[in-house]
Design an enzyme around this catalytic site. Structure first.
Site, PDB file in Angstrom:
ATOM      1  N   HIS A  36      34.067  50.313  36.394  1.00 21.34           N
ATOM      2  CA  HIS A  36      33.835  51.761  36.491  1.00 21.34           C
ATOM      3  C   HIS A  36      33.720  52.219  37.952  1.00 21.34           C
ATOM      4  CE1 HIS A  36      33.549  52.777  32.215  1.00 21.34           C
ATOM      5  NE2 HIS A  36      33.116  51.532  32.081  1.00 21.34           N
ATOM      6  N   ASP A  38      36.681  52.228  39.870  1.00 19.09           N
ATOM      7  CA  ASP A  38      38.006  52.698  40.336  1.00 19.09           C
ATOM      8  C   ASP A  38      38.083  54.216  40.439  1.00 19.09           C
ATOM      9  OD1 ASP A  38      38.098  52.942  37.522  1.00 19.09           O
ATOM     10  OD2 ASP A  38      40.095  52.038  37.305  1.00 19.09           O
ATOM     11  N   GLU A 160      48.390  58.266  30.737  1.00 14.54           N
ATOM     12  CA  GLU A 160      47.147  57.965  30.015  1.00 14.54           C
ATOM     13  C   GLU A 160      46.180  59.161  30.110  1.00 14.54           C
ATOM     14  OE1 GLU A 160      46.320  54.634  28.694  1.00 14.54           O
ATOM     15  OE2 GLU A 160      44.498  55.518  27.878  1.00 14.54           O
ATOM     16  N   ASP A 172      43.930  49.422  35.884  1.00 17.51           N
ATOM     17  CA  ASP A 172      44.702  48.691  34.874  1.00 17.51           C
ATOM     18  C   ASP A 172      46.192  48.719  35.195  1.00 17.51           C
ATOM     19  OD1 ASP A 172      42.211  48.615  33.775  1.00 17.51           O
ATOM     20  OD2 ASP A 172      42.662  49.867  32.040  1.00 17.51           O
TER      21      ASP A 172
HETATM   22  C1  GLA Z   1      39.168  51.127  31.695  1.00 16.15           C
HETATM   23  C2  GLA Z   1      39.936  52.080  32.610  1.00 16.15           C
HETATM   24  C3  GLA Z   1      39.933  51.600  34.054  1.00 16.15           C
HETATM   25  C4  GLA Z   1      38.517  51.273  34.526  1.00 16.15           C
HETATM   26  C5  GLA Z   1      37.792  50.407  33.506  1.00 16.15           C
HETATM   27  C6  GLA Z   1      36.348  50.221  33.851  1.00 16.15           C
HETATM   28  O1  GLA Z   1      39.827  49.892  31.624  1.00 16.15           O
HETATM   29  O2  GLA Z   1      41.266  52.226  32.168  1.00 16.15           O
HETATM   30  O3  GLA Z   1      40.528  52.573  34.882  1.00 16.15           O
HETATM   31  O4  GLA Z   1      37.803  52.434  34.827  1.00 16.15           O
HETATM   32  O5  GLA Z   1      37.862  50.944  32.195  1.00 16.15           O
HETATM   33  O6  GLA Z   1      36.226  49.536  35.058  1.00 16.15           O
END
Ligand code: GLA
Length: 390
Positions: A36, A38, A160, A172
């Site tokens: 959390h 990013d 997304e 991701d």
């Molecule tokens: C999901 C989101 C990512 C990131 C994670 C938590 O995977 O897609 O962008 O924020 O949660 O780190």
């Protein structure tokens, strides 16, 4: 998916659509630490894994989009001139990417597509990002768009956010496209600068333990967390106008300006601490001090569970079950939360026993099955060139 399965995909495609497809592969990801962070302009430390989504695609001469998902044995038909999300549906990951390309004036026609792969869906290994990235790679090749890798990362992320509705960060998609075999990526999500660190897996393995809880609550709660972080930044900005994100915030600012609002304070505190923890964890990696690294993973889990409140009882249980085991160097929930899996660094010779014991204990306590994966760090997305001419 092993090679011959890609050949199988190729053959199924020819049978179904009577055309030669372009096939693209995009992997799932793990994240060692930095959760959390990013979307708060912080750092992350992810790696691509050797499990991927594959999409096979060919052009049509009309405006129709024909999609087939092997996993669900489901078909979906849409119109390229009229893209819209029908509730929550897997087709959204592909249509969202097509929509983003249209917004950039990329000339798309109708297309046929099959989605397949060996990446578990909804298990917290970023399968949605993998579909989006595989689709972006395949469209780039099929329609000769000449997009850069970073363009494709941003297109997949925007798909997304705008089409699927999850206000996700960049981790991701970046990992799925920029992953490198045997390396983790230290990514600065503010500047997009990144560095690959070799991740030595001698003597240890990365084990994912899957709660089997599909994180259905995740997207609304995820968006709420993101808003709460922004709220914290807005409060601090009133006093410290140069602060742009939680990346610029320290604990003394939080204590001074945000302490009156417990929820916002806790959310922001987790992120500020997590960014700092990641910077220290990278030093541990460079010093090859895996024990110190592992302790930080446990600390991350506590923060995610108690301060950020994105865990769930099954994830907490899995971390508690392995905590007393000295062959487990570190463990924590991974990804967005509310389900999915935990990531564990485990001494190689203890992996089998750990999986066996945890599976039994998990079944006893929850009545549910526990899927376990030993993650192998693999390379980022690519086009399966060699298959395009068989
Ligand atoms: C999901 C989101 C990512 C990131 C994670 C938590 O995977 O897609 O962008 O924020 O949660 O780190």
């Amino acid at each position: 998916m092993i090679m011959c399965d890609v050949e199988r995909l190729y053959k199924i495609f020819r049978q179904l659509y009577h055309a030669d497809p372009v096939i693209a592969r995009a992997p799932g990801r793990i994240n060692l630490i930095g959760e959390h962070t990013d979307y708060n302009n912080g750092f992350v430390l992810p790696a691509a894994i050797d499990k991927s989504v594959y999409v096979a695609v060919s052009k049509r001469s009309d405006n129709e989009i024909h999609l087939h998902a092997e996993e669900y044995n489901e078909n979906y038909i849409a119109d390229i001139e009229n893209l819209h999300q029908s509730k929550f549906h897997w087709s959204g990951y592909v249509l969202g990417v097509a929509e983003q390309l249209q917004k950039r004036n990329c000339p798309l026609t109708g297309f046929n597509m099959i989605i397949d792969g060996d990446l578990p869906l909804g298990a917290g290994m970023a399968s949605s990002a993998a579909i989006e990235c595989a689709a972006a790679f395949a469209f780039n090749e099929l329609f000769e768009l000449e997009l850069s890798k970073l363009d494709m990362v941003k297109i997949a992320q925007k798909a997304e956010q705008d089409f699927v509705g999850l206000q996700c960060g960049i981790m991701d998609m970046f990992t799925s496209i920029f992953g490198k075999k045997d390396h983790v990526i230290c990514l600065d999500c503010r500047s997009f600068e990144y560095e690959y660190y070799p991740f030595k897996q001698d003597g240890v393995k990365i084990v994912l333990l899957d709660t089997s809880i599909k994180h259905s609550l995740a997207s609304s709660e995820y968006n709420t967390r993101r808003r709460q972080c922004e709220e914290g930044v807005a409060i601090i900005q009133q006093h410290e106008p140069e602060v742009q994100s939680l990346r610029d915030v320290n604990m003394s600012m939080l204590n001074k300006y945000v302490a009156h609002n417990t929820i916002i304070y806790n959310r922001c505190r987790f992120v500020v601490e997590e960014i700092e923890r990641l910077v220290d964890a990278c030093k541990d990696l460079q010093l090859n001090d895996i024990a110190a690294f592992g302790k930080k993973m446990y600390a991350t889990h506590t923060g995610l569970s108690k301060l950020y409140e994105v865990s769930c009882k099954e994830l907490d249980l899995l971390v508690d079950l392995v905590r007393p085991d000295r062959s487990v160097i570190g463990a924590r929930m991974m990804g967005g939360g509310f389900g999915g899996c935990t990531i564990n660094i485990v001494k190689t010779d203890a992996v089998e026993e750990l999986i066996y014991n945890t599976r039994n204990a998990y079944r006893d306590k929850t009545g549910m099955n526990l899927n376990a994966y030993v993650a192998v760090i693999g390379g980022g997305a690519n086009i399966m060139e060699e298959l395009m001419h068989v």
